[in-house]
Write an enzyme that holds these catalytic residues in place. Sequence first.
Site: not given
Length: 404
Positions: A328, A204-205, A75-76
């Site tokens: 994060c 995904g994660h 996503a980043t």
Amino acid sequence: MKLPIYLDYAATTPVDPRVAEKMFQCMTMDGIFGNPASRSHRYGWQAEEAVDIARNQIAELINADHREIVFTSGATESNNLAIKGVAHFYHKKGKHIITSKTEHKAVLDTCRQLEREGFEVTYLEPAANGIIPMERLEAAMRDDTILVSIMHVNNEIGVIHDIDAIGELCRSKGIIFHMDAAQSAGKVPIDVQATKVDLISISGHKMYGPKGIGALYVRRKPRIRLEAQMHGGGHERGMRSGTLPTHQIVGLGEAAAIAKAEMASDDARIGALRDKLWNGIKHIEETYINGDAIERVSGSLNVSFNYVEGESLMMALKDLAVSSGSACTSASLEPSYVLRALGLNDEMAHSSIRFSIGRFTTEEEIDHAIEVITQSIDKLREMSPLWEMFKDGIDLNQVQWAHH
């Protein structure tokens, strides 16, 4: 019961065993290990077919066309590609972007970079419940606004934005709408035929798939153009070069297929566990939910325990894998910028814990968590002079603290 109990599903999820099994079939000599771009032999054709199946599975999750799915590293990268890609392609049309103060760092820091390049960014303040009021968004729109980037579900407080209303407003003004769906894809229904969203970042994660893989949905009608940020072999229709990691893509596809099939049952079960956790701790004095209590994703619960120091609480809750904000930024001792944006003071922001529940959480684990939290809060408050002063009726906001 395995300790510590994992209650940090918003940071990452374990790979579903069904996903891991599919991934393993794409790694060794016996499996589908070829390069999907190798068009001259069967190994490449098999890999390409596996990638195509996965692309369709991800498209089906959000009711998109498979040609609208671009694979990224997560996503980043999807956020970077969407925001920078739009800004660089449409810069002649305008240089104004709108986002919110509670976005993930991957959106905020991308916008900061664009500011250094000469773009202008408006950072919207949320209401006290964490949701961006529509009138604030509309008031910020200008003739030179080219992009609105608002997340679907917030990673720290779990609130859900009204993406249908945001999409309608953006489309009526001819502004591109990007949505970071890292926390919502696979958990909350998304239908790109019904919602006027142009770009969607997927991780995904965060939905029981592998780390290091994600996707960006790029609308074809009306067509959205992006300037590539990664150059090379021209993969992904020129939008994102780099050899496609077949095993990770297959994992993401399988995770999406499972999420689509089990979304309703997962949501009901996880929501019930979240309610059980809150009902078990809400009797504790001076305990507050952060963010809207109703418009929220089922697995998320962000709670402030007043007069308890966040870091000492984290240490006391060593049997629970929880966080005091986003993973994060969890290495930072600064209070959560998301909670500060809701109007919480430093003390309340520092005393907050994010509990996030997921597919593999059990009732037994929630019962144990309630017990541990209750005991820990009691113990820490017994040692807290601030709690004692509060119980004695002293207004701590009026106290003049001596500076050393």
